[in-house]
Design an enzyme around this catalytic site. Structure first.
Site, PDB file in Angstrom:
ATOM      1  N   GLY A   1       0.779  -1.290  -0.105  1.00 13.86           N
ATOM      2  CA  GLY A   1       0.064  -0.007   0.011  1.00 13.86           C
ATOM      3  C   GLY A   1       0.943   1.484   0.123  1.00 13.86           C
ATOM      4  O   GLY A   1       2.192   1.281  -0.490  1.00 13.86           O
TER       5      GLY A   1
ATOM      6  N   HIS B   1       4.392   2.261  -7.905  1.00 13.21           N
ATOM      7  CA  HIS B   1       3.490   1.019  -8.075  1.00 13.21           C
ATOM      8  C   HIS B   1       2.654   1.194  -9.315  1.00 13.21           C
ATOM      9  O   HIS B   1       2.451   0.230  -9.883  1.00 13.21           O
ATOM     10  CB  HIS B   1       2.488   1.315  -6.830  1.00 13.21           C
TER      11      HIS B   1
ATOM     12  N   GLY C   1       9.499  -3.870  -8.331  1.00 12.94           N
ATOM     13  CA  GLY C   1      10.510  -2.766  -8.804  1.00 12.94           C
ATOM     14  C   GLY C   1      11.894  -2.909  -8.799  1.00 12.94           C
ATOM     15  O   GLY C   1      12.402  -3.687  -7.614  1.00 12.94           O
TER      16      GLY C   1
ATOM     17  N   VAL D   1      10.871   4.218 -10.949  1.00 13.74           N
ATOM     18  CA  VAL D   1      10.442   5.865 -11.246  1.00 13.74           C
ATOM     19  C   VAL D   1      10.981   6.684 -10.279  1.00 13.74           C
ATOM     20  O   VAL D   1      10.814   6.407  -9.279  1.00 13.74           O
ATOM     21  CB  VAL D   1       8.845   5.407 -11.235  1.00 13.74           C
TER      22      VAL D   1
ATOM     23  N   LEU E   1      11.084   7.056  -5.977  1.00  8.96           N
ATOM     24  CA  LEU E   1       9.716   6.940  -5.570  1.00  8.96           C
ATOM     25  C   LEU E   1       9.784   6.084  -4.617  1.00  8.96           C
ATOM     26  O   LEU E   1      10.111   4.637  -4.789  1.00  8.96           O
ATOM     27  CB  LEU E   1       8.487   6.873  -6.417  1.00  8.96           C
TER      28      LEU E   1
END
Ligand code: PAF
Length: 280
Positions: free
Chosen positions: A31, A37, A147, A176, A184
């Protein structure tokens, strides 16, 4: 998007899809979702008939109770984002659902989990392997997306899938970054404005270190990166290691491996940030 809380219900739903010949893609998350994400979910939705996302803050991978307590939770925002970017199923189990009894399994990853994050967060990767293996067994995805920011996690998941002979293809997705270059991370929300600015220096220094590669050994580049980051107030390097991209062991020379990656963890104030850069 269907939100499912129970394992039995999820299995039933996915079984119907499988019988209908549909492929299943999976993105595990804890989350506090961000554009990193979103890149995983968007790719997953584009490559599979059914895109399943899990949202579960896994207690067994936190070696520090305070870190678990502070972990950002943004349920409503997460649901909205997932809906918008094409997730079909959100699996959001409770801790009791995932761990009706303690998971005592111990995974042996050899040297892979003894270095870097594994050294500073003992038990962390065992906890990641426990939850990811459980989720894979429940969902049985054709492909699962991770990721590349968590470079060591990706290597551990690949090793786990090989060890357990799980028929799932692991897809690594590039980092990213914010406009200033900061990778991020859900933890970025814990940074003050000032710290966020300071943290952009991590990627600046990593990028500059790629140039240094032409004139200095990995050891020298390592020292240089650490010095440069320590020149920024508020930043403290926990480790920076230049490693073989597969074994994750230190390289002494740039010619030691086909794949060389620099992995870093930096405290910005009291927020722990990780990043990496590929040299070759
Ligand atoms: O990378 C994460 O968010 C977590 O480690 C994962 C893979 C969802 C397992 O809890």
């Amino acid at each position: 998007m269907e939100i499912i809380y129970s394992i039995t219900r999820l299995k039933e739903s996915l079984q119907k899809q499988r019988v209908a010949g549909k492929t299943i893609g999976f993105v595990p998350t804890m989350g506090a979702l961000h554009a990193g994400h979103a890149a995983l979910v968007t790719l997953c939705a584009s490559e599979n008939d059914v895109c399943v996302v899990s949202l579960f803050v896994n207690p067994t991978q936190f070696n520090n109770k305070e870190d678990l307590r502070r972990y950002p939770r943004t349920w409503e925002k997460d649901c909205l984002l997932l809906e918008q970017i094409g997730a079909d199923v959100l699996f959001a189990p409770s801790v009791e659902e995932m761990y009706p009894e303690p998971d005592n399994r111990f995974f042996d990853f050899g040297l892979l989990d003894k270095v870097m994050e594994g050294r500073y967060r003992p038990g962390h990767f065992n906890g990641v392997a426990q939850i990811v293996s459980k989720l894979f067994a429940i969902i049985a995805p054709d492909k699962a997306y991770f990721g590349e920011k968590d470079f060591q996690q990706l290597a551990i998941v690949r090793a786990m899938v090989k060890q357990l002979k799980m028929p799932v293809q692991i897809v690594g997705v590039p980092i990213v970054r914010e406009n200033g270059g900061l990778a991020l991370s859900s933890r970025n929300t814990l940074l003050t404005e000032q710290e966020r600015g300071d943290a952009t220096n991590i990627y600046r220094v990593l990028r500059e270190s790629v140039e240094m590669m032409k004139i200095a050994t990995p050891d020298k580049v390592t020292d240089w990166v650490i010095d440069q980051i320590h020149a920024v107030p508020d930043l403290r390097v926990e480790y920076f290691e230049i490693v073989d991209g597969d074994s994750l062991q230190l390289v002494a020379s740039w010619d030691d491996s086909e794949s060389v990656v620099g992995c870093i963890t930096v405290f910005c104030g009291d927020v722990r940030l990780i990043d990496n850069i590929r040299y070759k």
